[in-house]
Enzyme design. Sequence first.
Site, PDB file in Angstrom:
ATOM      1  N   ASN A 137       0.867  -1.186   0.000  1.00 29.00           N
ATOM      2  CA  ASN A 137       0.000   0.000   0.000  1.00 29.00           C
ATOM      3  C   ASN A 137       0.900   1.232   0.000  1.00 29.00           C
ATOM      4  O   ASN A 137       1.514   1.538   1.020  1.00 29.00           O
ATOM      5  CB  ASN A 137      -0.892  -0.041   1.256  1.00 29.00           C
ATOM      6  CG  ASN A 137      -1.694   1.230   1.438  1.00 29.00           C
ATOM      7  OD1 ASN A 137      -1.806   2.045   0.525  1.00 29.00           O
ATOM      8  ND2 ASN A 137      -2.263   1.392   2.629  1.00 29.00           N
ATOM      9  N   LYS A 196      -0.032   4.217  -0.155  1.00 30.16           N
ATOM     10  CA  LYS A 196      -0.722   5.366   0.443  1.00 30.16           C
ATOM     11  C   LYS A 196      -0.545   6.597  -0.463  1.00 30.16           C
ATOM     12  O   LYS A 196      -0.487   6.452  -1.682  1.00 30.16           O
ATOM     13  CB  LYS A 196      -0.217   5.631   1.861  1.00 30.16           C
ATOM     14  CG  LYS A 196      -0.167   4.374   2.718  1.00 30.16           C
ATOM     15  CD  LYS A 196       0.002   4.698   4.168  1.00 30.16           C
ATOM     16  CE  LYS A 196       0.317   3.440   4.939  1.00 30.16           C
ATOM     17  NZ  LYS A 196       0.084   3.564   6.360  1.00 30.16           N
ATOM     18  N   HIS A 241      -9.537   0.736   4.980  1.00 31.93           N
ATOM     19  CA  HIS A 241      -8.260   0.972   5.674  1.00 31.93           C
ATOM     20  C   HIS A 241      -8.521   1.877   6.879  1.00 31.93           C
ATOM     21  O   HIS A 241      -9.334   2.803   6.809  1.00 31.93           O
ATOM     22  CB  HIS A 241      -7.255   1.618   4.716  1.00 31.93           C
ATOM     23  CG  HIS A 241      -5.858   1.625   5.270  1.00 31.93           C
ATOM     24  ND1 HIS A 241      -5.459   2.512   6.236  1.00 31.93           N
ATOM     25  CD2 HIS A 241      -4.786   0.841   5.010  1.00 31.93           C
ATOM     26  CE1 HIS A 241      -4.193   2.269   6.549  1.00 31.93           C
ATOM     27  NE2 HIS A 241      -3.769   1.257   5.818  1.00 31.93           N
ATOM     28  N   GLU A 245      -6.958   4.271   8.077  1.00 33.33           N
ATOM     29  CA  GLU A 245      -6.748   5.703   7.837  1.00 33.33           C
ATOM     30  C   GLU A 245      -8.001   6.325   7.226  1.00 33.33           C
ATOM     31  O   GLU A 245      -8.329   7.481   7.498  1.00 33.33           O
ATOM     32  CB  GLU A 245      -5.511   5.909   6.954  1.00 33.33           C
ATOM     33  CG  GLU A 245      -4.238   5.644   7.753  1.00 33.33           C
ATOM     34  CD  GLU A 245      -3.024   5.266   6.930  1.00 33.33           C
ATOM     35  OE1 GLU A 245      -3.041   5.404   5.687  1.00 33.33           O
ATOM     36  OE2 GLU A 245      -2.036   4.797   7.547  1.00 33.33           O
ATOM     37  N   GLU A 289      -5.242  -5.297  10.614  1.00 31.66           N
ATOM     38  CA  GLU A 289      -4.241  -4.242  10.799  1.00 31.66           C
ATOM     39  C   GLU A 289      -4.528  -3.494  12.102  1.00 31.66           C
ATOM     40  O   GLU A 289      -5.357  -2.567  12.122  1.00 31.66           O
ATOM     41  CB  GLU A 289      -4.312  -3.241   9.635  1.00 31.66           C
ATOM     42  CG  GLU A 289      -4.007  -3.851   8.280  1.00 31.66           C
ATOM     43  CD  GLU A 289      -3.472  -2.804   7.329  1.00 31.66           C
ATOM     44  OE1 GLU A 289      -2.326  -2.961   6.891  1.00 31.66           O
ATOM     45  OE2 GLU A 289      -4.167  -1.820   7.063  1.00 31.66           O
ATOM     46  N   GLY A 301       2.544   1.976  10.731  1.00 37.06           N
ATOM     47  CA  GLY A 301       3.511   3.067  10.604  1.00 37.06           C
ATOM     48  C   GLY A 301       4.243   3.418  11.881  1.00 37.06           C
ATOM     49  O   GLY A 301       4.917   4.443  11.956  1.00 37.06           O
ATOM     50  N   SER A 349       3.462  -2.423  10.268  1.00 39.69           N
ATOM     51  CA  SER A 349       4.909  -2.437  10.508  1.00 39.69           C
ATOM     52  C   SER A 349       5.564  -3.774  10.126  1.00 39.69           C
ATOM     53  O   SER A 349       6.495  -4.221  10.801  1.00 39.69           O
ATOM     54  CB  SER A 349       5.223  -2.068  11.959  1.00 39.69           C
ATOM     55  OG  SER A 349       4.802  -0.742  12.224  1.00 39.69           O
TER      56      SER A 349
HETATM   57  C1  PEP Z   1      -0.752   0.016   5.984  1.00 39.97           C
HETATM   58  O1  PEP Z   1      -0.814   1.209   5.731  1.00 39.97           O
HETATM   59  O2  PEP Z   1      -1.652  -0.738   5.598  1.00 39.97           O
HETATM   60  C2  PEP Z   1       0.397  -0.473   6.737  1.00 39.97           C
HETATM   61  C3  PEP Z   1       0.369  -1.695   7.187  1.00 39.97           C
HETATM   62  O3  PEP Z   1       1.440   0.403   6.934  1.00 39.97           O
HETATM   63  P1  PEP Z   1       2.898   0.081   7.559  1.00 39.97           P
HETATM   64  O4  PEP Z   1       3.359  -1.226   6.946  1.00 39.97           O
HETATM   65  O5  PEP Z   1       3.748   1.232   7.147  1.00 39.97           O
HETATM   66  O6  PEP Z   1       2.712  -0.051   9.027  1.00 39.97           O
END
Ligand code: PEP
Length: 247
Positions: A9, A11, A95, A97, A165, A171, A210
């Site tokens: 992703n 983003k 997601h 976010e 997630e 992040g 992460s």
């Molecule tokens: C994500 O945005 O779906 C995600 C898992 O981000 P990160 O791997 O940077 O934590």
Amino acid sequence: MPAPLIAGNWKMNGLAADLGEARALAAALAETPAGTRVALCPPATLLARMADALAESAVLVGGQDCHSEHAGAFTGDVSAEMLADAGARLVIVGHSERRAAYGEDDAQVAAKALAALRAGLEPIICVGETLAQREAGAALEVVARQVRGSVPAGLGETAFAVAYEPVWAIGTGLTPTIEAIEAVHAAIRRTLVEALGAAGARAPILYGGSVKPANAAEILGAAEVGGALVGGASLKAADFLAIIRAA
Ligand code: PEP
């Protein structure tokens, strides 16, 4: 069980100059194929160009979100049909976010997943608890409720994935213990089977939050982890490839 799915992703990151990373990933996988399905989800502005760049490769391209309607007066939005038209094969919906910044609720996420189905896209439906919910001991209950509300019954016969997630792991460099990941994935599996029967037993459950080259093998080896949704570490071909190779 389907092959693991490793999806990146990007983003709101990526300009035309960054397509080189996607090309480098495709070239490496052409030389030494992976035993996984691999997808990259760039911003909508890059989708068609990335799909063209990866057309001859094993790397699929996906969107990061879609509107639930196929067309209309929704300024700034992109429909699932538009993503498919641009070359997408998958789309991330729900997601955290988007749930946090745009107030998307489970019903809207389910409508988006159905829109993906209508357009022939494979939805990756995201769920995950906040830190406060985890600390209150409510992670399993929250995630099961999100799965019940966000995974529509109509998906039963089509390919889809659920991504667990934890919001506090995205992040941040923090990850749950393997035991905690396995507990949530088992709860998601139970909920999917209750809702969808055999189709719920087949759908891959990805872990996201992460995931890095250093922790990918351990996370991807955990029970009921059918792949990964990767944010930051998917921006550079070398890091993303190391995660793919760890699966
Ligand atoms: C994500 O945005 O779906 C995600 C898992 O981000 P990160 O791997 O940077 O934590």
